[in-house]
Design a protein around this motif. Structure first.
Motif, PDB file in Angstrom:
ATOM      1  N   SER A  63      23.714  68.809  61.817  1.00  0.00           N
ATOM      2  CA  SER A  63      24.146  70.201  61.933  1.00  0.00           C
ATOM      3  C   SER A  63      23.909  70.765  63.330  1.00  0.00           C
ATOM      4  N   VAL A  64      22.775  70.406  63.950  1.00  0.00           N
ATOM      5  CA  VAL A  64      22.431  70.993  65.242  1.00  0.00           C
ATOM      6  C   VAL A  64      22.321  69.964  66.354  1.00  0.00           C
ATOM      7  N   GLY A  65      22.196  68.669  65.995  1.00  0.00           N
ATOM      8  CA  GLY A  65      22.134  67.619  67.006  1.00  0.00           C
ATOM      9  C   GLY A  65      20.759  67.290  67.497  1.00  0.00           C
ATOM     10  N   HIS A  66      19.677  67.863  66.910  1.00  0.00           N
ATOM     11  CA  HIS A  66      18.321  67.592  67.366  1.00  0.00           C
ATOM     12  C   HIS A  66      17.825  66.261  66.802  1.00  0.00           C
ATOM     13  N   VAL A  67      17.012  65.552  67.584  1.00  0.00           N
ATOM     14  CA  VAL A  67      16.466  64.264  67.157  1.00  0.00           C
ATOM     15  C   VAL A  67      15.376  64.505  66.120  1.00  0.00           C
ATOM     16  N   LEU A  68      15.478  63.809  64.973  1.00  0.00           N
ATOM     17  CA  LEU A  68      14.489  63.923  63.912  1.00  0.00           C
ATOM     18  C   LEU A  68      13.449  62.824  63.994  1.00  0.00           C
ATOM     19  N   THR A  69      13.873  61.587  64.211  1.00  0.00           N
ATOM     20  CA  THR A  69      12.956  60.462  64.292  1.00  0.00           C
ATOM     21  C   THR A  69      13.661  59.301  64.970  1.00  0.00           C
ATOM     22  N   SER A  70      12.895  58.278  65.290  1.00  0.00           N
ATOM     23  CA  SER A  70      13.460  57.070  65.893  1.00  0.00           C
ATOM     24  C   SER A  70      12.747  55.854  65.340  1.00  0.00           C
ATOM     25  N   LEU A  71      13.427  54.710  65.384  1.00  0.00           N
ATOM     26  CA  LEU A  71      12.884  53.456  64.871  1.00  0.00           C
ATOM     27  C   LEU A  71      12.744  52.478  66.032  1.00  0.00           C
ATOM     28  N   PRO A  72      11.582  51.869  66.205  1.00  0.00           N
ATOM     29  CA  PRO A  72      11.358  50.979  67.351  1.00  0.00           C
ATOM     30  C   PRO A  72      11.904  49.568  67.115  1.00  0.00           C
ATOM     31  N   ILE A  73      13.190  49.435  66.912  1.00  0.00           N
ATOM     32  CA  ILE A  73      13.794  48.109  66.708  1.00  0.00           C
ATOM     33  C   ILE A  73      15.014  47.982  67.627  1.00  0.00           C
ATOM     34  N   PRO A  74      14.926  47.186  68.668  1.00  0.00           N
ATOM     35  CA  PRO A  74      16.079  46.984  69.544  1.00  0.00           C
ATOM     36  C   PRO A  74      17.061  45.976  68.936  1.00  0.00           C
ATOM     37  N   ALA A  75      18.210  45.856  69.552  1.00  0.00           N
ATOM     38  CA  ALA A  75      19.226  44.850  69.181  1.00  0.00           C
ATOM     39  C   ALA A  75      19.695  45.002  67.744  1.00  0.00           C
ATOM     40  N   VAL A  76      19.875  46.246  67.278  1.00  0.00           N
ATOM     41  CA  VAL A  76      20.444  46.483  65.943  1.00  0.00           C
ATOM     42  C   VAL A  76      21.961  46.532  66.070  1.00  0.00           C
ATOM     43  N   TYR A  77      22.640  45.801  65.169  1.00  0.00           N
ATOM     44  CA  TYR A  77      24.096  45.716  65.239  1.00  0.00           C
ATOM     45  C   TYR A  77      24.797  46.449  64.102  1.00  0.00           C
ATOM     46  N   GLU A  78      24.084  46.740  63.018  1.00  0.00           N
ATOM     47  CA  GLU A  78      24.690  47.446  61.887  1.00  0.00           C
ATOM     48  C   GLU A  78      23.705  48.471  61.343  1.00  0.00           C
ATOM     49  N   LEU A  79      24.268  49.625  60.916  1.00  0.00           N
ATOM     50  CA  LEU A  79      23.480  50.697  60.312  1.00  0.00           C
ATOM     51  C   LEU A  79      24.170  51.175  59.045  1.00  0.00           C
ATOM     52  N   SER A  80      23.370  51.624  58.061  1.00  0.00           N
ATOM     53  CA  SER A  80      23.956  52.178  56.838  1.00  0.00           C
ATOM     54  C   SER A  80      22.908  53.008  56.112  1.00  0.00           C
ATOM     55  N   PHE A  81      23.357  54.163  55.575  1.00  0.00           N
ATOM     56  CA  PHE A  81      22.493  55.037  54.780  1.00  0.00           C
ATOM     57  C   PHE A  81      22.722  54.790  53.299  1.00  0.00           C
ATOM     58  N   SER A  82      21.727  55.138  52.494  1.00  0.00           N
ATOM     59  CA  SER A  82      21.905  55.174  51.044  1.00  0.00           C
ATOM     60  C   SER A  82      22.765  56.390  50.688  1.00  0.00           C
ATOM     61  N   PRO A  83      23.264  56.499  49.436  1.00  0.00           N
ATOM     62  CA  PRO A  83      24.214  57.576  49.096  1.00  0.00           C
ATOM     63  C   PRO A  83      23.727  58.980  49.439  1.00  0.00           C
ATOM     64  N   HIS A  84      22.450  59.266  49.254  1.00  0.00           N
ATOM     65  CA  HIS A  84      21.922  60.602  49.542  1.00  0.00           C
ATOM     66  C   HIS A  84      21.132  60.651  50.843  1.00  0.00           C
ATOM     67  N   GLY A  85      21.174  59.610  51.633  1.00  0.00           N
ATOM     68  CA  GLY A  85      20.511  59.609  52.928  1.00  0.00           C
ATOM     69  C   GLY A  85      19.017  59.393  52.881  1.00  0.00           C
ATOM     70  N   THR A  86      18.471  58.981  51.748  1.00  0.00           N
ATOM     71  CA  THR A  86      17.024  58.801  51.648  1.00  0.00           C
ATOM     72  C   THR A  86      16.558  57.563  52.407  1.00  0.00           C
ATOM     73  N   TYR A  87      17.383  56.509  52.411  1.00  0.00           N
ATOM     74  CA  TYR A  87      16.994  55.248  53.038  1.00  0.00           C
ATOM     75  C   TYR A  87      18.030  54.857  54.094  1.00  0.00           C
ATOM     76  N   LEU A  88      17.535  54.148  55.115  1.00  0.00           N
ATOM     77  CA  LEU A  88      18.391  53.652  56.181  1.00  0.00           C
ATOM     78  C   LEU A  88      18.211  52.141  56.290  1.00  0.00           C
ATOM     79  N   SER A  89      19.334  51.403  56.324  1.00  0.00           N
ATOM     80  CA  SER A  89      19.304  49.942  56.450  1.00  0.00           C
ATOM     81  C   SER A  89      19.737  49.559  57.855  1.00  0.00           C
ATOM     82  N   THR A  90      19.035  48.582  58.436  1.00  0.00           N
ATOM     83  CA  THR A  90      19.386  48.060  59.757  1.00  0.00           C
ATOM     84  C   THR A  90      19.551  46.549  59.662  1.00  0.00           C
TER      85      THR A  90
END
Length: 676
Positions: A63-90
């Protein structure tokens, strides 16, 4: 004012978040990342936006573009959220550790969680996932359970505890699965053909895996697409083979089946036009679906939930159908190697066609969440030129245009249905952005449509039906692969007709001894015929002069200048001309007649030649083919008898084939008697 529509794009050097109608400007609070950016994605609820860089994964508030959090994993090629955004897959590329074991490259993270000061975010689950196809976990609609496929089984996990397998669905040979959306917690699994057994799709209720609640078996399926409707009450199975054994399509053969989740209905969807299935899509109302199928020009048909056709759109060069999120509109388009035309239909107004959009050559086409706009984009690496984004109003007008350098991806921000404004998408028409007006100023509209080239002799006349498409009144597409195309003379392909020219009479094989009509001969053929007749007359004159003094004697006939007897010289030219158009049987008769003439040089020339009965020859050839086929059957039966006598266990069809030996022998004897 309601929040504007939003979209995100990824180019070679940056990722941007853009507010569309009505402001058409970049999201103020979002800082564009730069560098090597591999992927970006919105959550299904639209709250979060994540992107991957060389340093790690960043999650921002959409909504506003502010950074909420970050994950310390480089070289990620795919991202996906669960249906309600609770989980993130890398997903990272497969690799091996120091011991040579595969690293766990699929990681599941909790999107937002409270951490102690200085603590580093840790994944809640890790898996080894070698393939990038189907790499992500599949979640139920309520995110209570998730599942992934392994060898011969589908493993289910509690989403809060990914370290322990909660349940297993054991299916031998399973290669694909799909969890149903909606409140119905069902799962569909696919098993391809194996050792002569048909392929199958089975639907189970989670977690009751003892017996399927619905299933369908079929052949001609190396891989499938499993498409659930939004309620999870019906499943479309689009089956495809790698190779089309009928040689009609280079891309294999496609078939489509429909199953209900409760097992009350399953059937093959019958299509009334021959050819491949280009696209199939469910309507958001879950009660109907659209299919684009058939050889070009393709046919587009809407079916209800019982696979009954309710409406067909006009034929055209189309290969894509997409329903709007509200279910009111549907676009039918032709992308890829087609012209990029988009037909928009209003399904609530008797399938009325609203407009046709000339979109160029886009590789991305999606509806906006409110069904008011259509987004088209030309992206790399499919096309590295003319990359950019265009927004079209559902009424057909262009609203926004932006050119970009090496655009890789563009996506809409999802908006829940209950947050959408309840307005008519068609009215009022919004005001276009100045970039749209500038784009219209650069588009060249030819004053006169340019058609196909027509030779001078065919200009001014109507196009023959042979060269018209099926949607223009021409003949339907017919496949010639595997079917011999024989010309009128029995060899090669028939000659193409010239537009505007009269249809030529098919050439008929000449009969030996028959008079040839000079009017049907070409100039060269007529000239050659005169030469042959002249040489034949000279040979006959020399022969008559040579036989007069030796009439009734035993002296051999005089030879001509080239060392041949006149009769043999005449027969040589005669047989040369006849061999160009006669078949093997006629050539054999000519050779026999030539030898008889040589033995009796003084006999008068025959004035008439027996006519070959073409029908009898054809019947004889057909009988010979049947005899060879029956002999082949007998040899196969005898081979089965030997295998059976040796103790080999035969199938029921093979035993039935052995039982038919007597009837085959009788049929063979009857054909052999007819031949004699």
């Amino acid at each position: 004012m309601a929040n504007p529509l939003q979209l995100a794009y990824r180019t070679q050097k940056a990722i941007g978040v853009f507010d569309a109608d009505p402001v058409y400007e970049a999201l103020p609070g979002f800082t564009k990342p730069e560098g090597n950016l591999r992927c970006c994605v919105y959550s299904g609820c639209g709250r979060y936006f994540a992107y991957a860089t060389n340093e790690g994964v960043v999650i921002v508030d959409a909504s506003v573009g502010h950074v909420l959090t970050s994950l310390p994993i480089p070289a990620v090629y795919e991202l996906s959220f669960s249906p309600h955004g609770t989980y993130l897959s890398t997903w990272e590329r497969p690799a091996k550790d120091e011991n040579g074991d595969a690293t766990k490259n699929l990681k599941i993270w909790r999107t937002i969680e409270e951490l102690a000061d200085g603590a580093e975010k840790q994944p809640i689950g890790k898996f080894v996932q070698k393939s990038a196809n189907g790499w992500n976990l599949q979640y139920t609609e309520d995110e209570r359970f998730c599942a992934r496929i392994v060898t011969n089984e589908v493993q289910f996990y509690n989403s809060n505890d990914l370290g322990t397998v909660w349940n297993k669905l054991r299916v031998e040979g399973v290669s694909d699965f799909a969890l149903a959306p909606g409140k119905n917690q069902n799962v569909a699994v696919f098993v391809p053909e194996r050792k002569g057994h048909p392929a199958s799709v089975k639907v189970f209720n989670v977690p009751q895996f003892t017996s399927p609640i619905s299933q369908k078996t079929f052949f001609k399926a190396d891989k499938v697409q499993l498409k659930w409707n939004q309620l999870g009450t019906a499943l479309i199975v689009l089956a495809q083979t790698e190779v089309d054994k009928s040689n009609k399509s280079y891309y294999g053969e496609t078939n489509m089946y429909l199953l209900s989740a409760n097992g009350s209905f399953d059937a093959r969807v019958t299509l009334d036009k021959e050819g491949p299935i280009h696209d199939v899509s469910w309507s958001p109302n879950s009660k109907e679906f659209g299919v684009v199928y058939g050889y070009m020009p393709a046919k587009t048909t809407i079916f209800n939930h019982r696979a009954v056709a309710t409406h067909s759109f006009p034929l055209g060069p189309r290969n894509t159908i997409i329903f709007s999120p509200t279910g009111r509109f549907a676009l039918v388009a032709g992308f890829g190697n087609l012209a990029g035309q988009i037909d928009v239909y209003d399904l609530e107004k008797d399938y009325r066609k609203i407009t046709t959009i000339e979109s160029g050559n886009p590789s991305v086409c999606t509806w906006s969440p409110d069904s008011r706009y259509i987004l088209t984009a030309t992206t790399s690496p499919r096309l590295r030129v003319d990359n950019g984004i265009k927004l079209w109003h559902v009424g057909g007008g262009i609203m926004y245009n932006e050119d970009m350098v090496e655009l890789y991806n563009v996506i809409w921000r999802p908006v829940p249905a209950n947050n959408l404004p309840n307005v008519d998408p068609l009215h009022p028409v919004p005001t276009p952005h100045p970039s749209a007006l500038a784009y219209l100023g650069t588009v060249k509209t030819p004053s006169k449509p340019v058609g196909a080239y027509r030779p001078p002799g065919a200009r001014g006349s109507s196009t023959p039906l042979h060269f018209k498409r099926e949607d223009e009144g021409g003949a339907a597409h017919s496949v010639s692969n595997g079917v011999p195309q024989v010309g009128p003379n029995g060899f090669g392909r028939p000659r193409r007709q010239i537009p505007g020219a009269e249809f030529a009479e098919p050439a008929r094989p000449s009969v030996p001894g028959a008079v040839v009509d000079d009017e049907n001969l070409s100039k060269t053929a007529l000239k050659n015929k005169k030469k042959r007749n002249k040489k034949a007359k000279e040979g006959q004159a020399q022969g008559e002069g040579a036989t007069t003094p030796n009439e009734g004697g035993l002296a051999p006939p005089r030879e001509s200048v080239d060392g041949r007897s006149p009769d043999r010289n005449h027969q040589r030219h005669h047989s040369r001309s006849q061999s160009r158009s006669n078949n093997l049987a006629v050539r054999t008769q000519n050779n026999h007649r030539s030898r008889s003439n040589v033995r009796q040089p003084n006999a008068p020339a025959q004035q008439a030649t027996p006519v070959v009965d073409a029908a009898a020859a054809a019947a004889q050839s057909a009988n010979a083919k049947k005899i060879r086929s029956l002999q082949k059957k007998i040899r196969a039966i005898e081979d089965l008898e030997m295998r059976h006598a040796g103790g080999e266990k035969l199938e029921d069809t093979q035993l039935k084939k052995i039982a038919t030996k007597g009837s085959v022998i009788k049929e063979l004897e009857a054909l052999e008697k007819e031949g004699h």
